[in-house]
Write a protein that holds these residues in place. Sequence first.
Motif, mmCIF file in Angstrom:
data_model
loop_
_atom_site.group_PDB
_atom_site.id
_atom_site.type_symbol
_atom_site.label_atom_id
_atom_site.label_comp_id
_atom_site.label_asym_id
_atom_site.label_seq_id
_atom_site.Cartn_x
_atom_site.Cartn_y
_atom_site.Cartn_z
ATOM 1 N N LYS A 1 0.818 -1.216 0.000
ATOM 2 C CA LYS A 1 0.000 0.000 0.000
ATOM 3 C C LYS A 1 0.847 1.260 0.000
ATOM 4 O O LYS A 1 0.506 2.252 -0.669
ATOM 5 N N ARG A 2 1.967 1.227 0.722
ATOM 6 C CA ARG A 2 2.764 2.440 0.901
ATOM 7 C C ARG A 2 3.877 2.611 -0.121
ATOM 8 O O ARG A 2 4.342 3.737 -0.333
ATOM 9 N N SER A 3 4.299 1.515 -0.760
ATOM 10 C CA SER A 3 5.442 1.634 -1.656
ATOM 11 C C SER A 3 5.196 1.073 -3.047
ATOM 12 O O SER A 3 5.494 1.721 -4.043
ATOM 13 N N MET A 4 4.632 -0.127 -3.134
ATOM 14 C CA MET A 4 4.545 -0.780 -4.447
ATOM 15 C C MET A 4 3.359 -0.295 -5.285
ATOM 16 O O MET A 4 3.516 0.023 -6.467
ATOM 17 N N ILE A 5 2.192 -0.211 -4.692
ATOM 18 C CA ILE A 5 1.016 0.225 -5.457
ATOM 19 C C ILE A 5 1.181 1.671 -5.937
ATOM 20 O O ILE A 5 0.929 1.964 -7.120
ATOM 21 N N PRO A 6 1.624 2.610 -5.091
ATOM 22 C CA PRO A 6 1.810 3.986 -5.593
ATOM 23 C C PRO A 6 2.828 4.078 -6.729
ATOM 24 O O PRO A 6 2.677 4.923 -7.627
ATOM 25 N N ARG A 7 3.845 3.223 -6.723
ATOM 26 C CA ARG A 7 4.888 3.272 -7.755
ATOM 27 C C ARG A 7 4.559 2.346 -8.932
ATOM 28 O O ARG A 7 5.288 2.330 -9.914
#
Length: 261
Positions: free
Chosen positions: A133-139
């Motif tokens: 949620k904090r690193s992979m999905i936004p990127r």
Amino acid sequence: MSSIAKLFDLKGKTALVTGGSRGLGLQIAEALGEQGARLVLAARKRDELDAAVAHLRVRGIEADWIAADAAHDEDIARLADGALARLGHVDILVNNAGATWGAPAEDYPLQAWDKVMNLNVRGLFLLTQAIGKRSMIPRRCGRIVNVASIAGLAGNAPGTMETIAYNTSKGAVVNFTRTLAAEWGEHGITVNALAPGFFPSKMTQGSLDRIGVETMCARVPLRRLGDDDDLKGAALLLASGAGKHITGQILAVDGGASAVV
């Protein structure tokens, strides 16, 4: 078209490896680090983490550590915060931390069941959720490699091990991997699992002592147990650009043990 060397290159990538202070986790960390990934290792014991990072740095691998117990929610939150603070983002998450406990099913202690499930399933889910949620999905990119086991593909041979919680937990990891791969594929995230057979380790030593290495090897088509290199190639495939079109898969690394009845 990329060269083979480029497909397996991890320079500029970051990786968080749980249970990374020894055994299979450290083996996977070596593989990722040798290909250029910056690492954060997580485990419970600070002295083992110190030794693991020193071991990696001698090999020219950039690594740091965070002591955390992935069976506890507050430690998982702290681990996710710390890993993101140190790495900036997480490209590769290796969920290797795990526990086992042996007892007959009819007498299996609830405390032992909860210990195994909290680490092997709940902790894996919470950390994956946080990093996703904090690193992979936004990127819109990421590689998740779960360490399951061939124990999650079938039961135990009679007279060998009595590990109902472990087998159940690893079966859950298998279907967690498939389900999450289907959900997060649209975000450019691959989710796969390694299913090791028997590797000599602190976790498996009791079973190897009781059953015997020779007896264990006799049940494996390749007539051997896993060694210090046998997970490296498979882990690198699933964590690198070479595996960009592989998701939702369970790769047994077991000398063929799961191929026979």
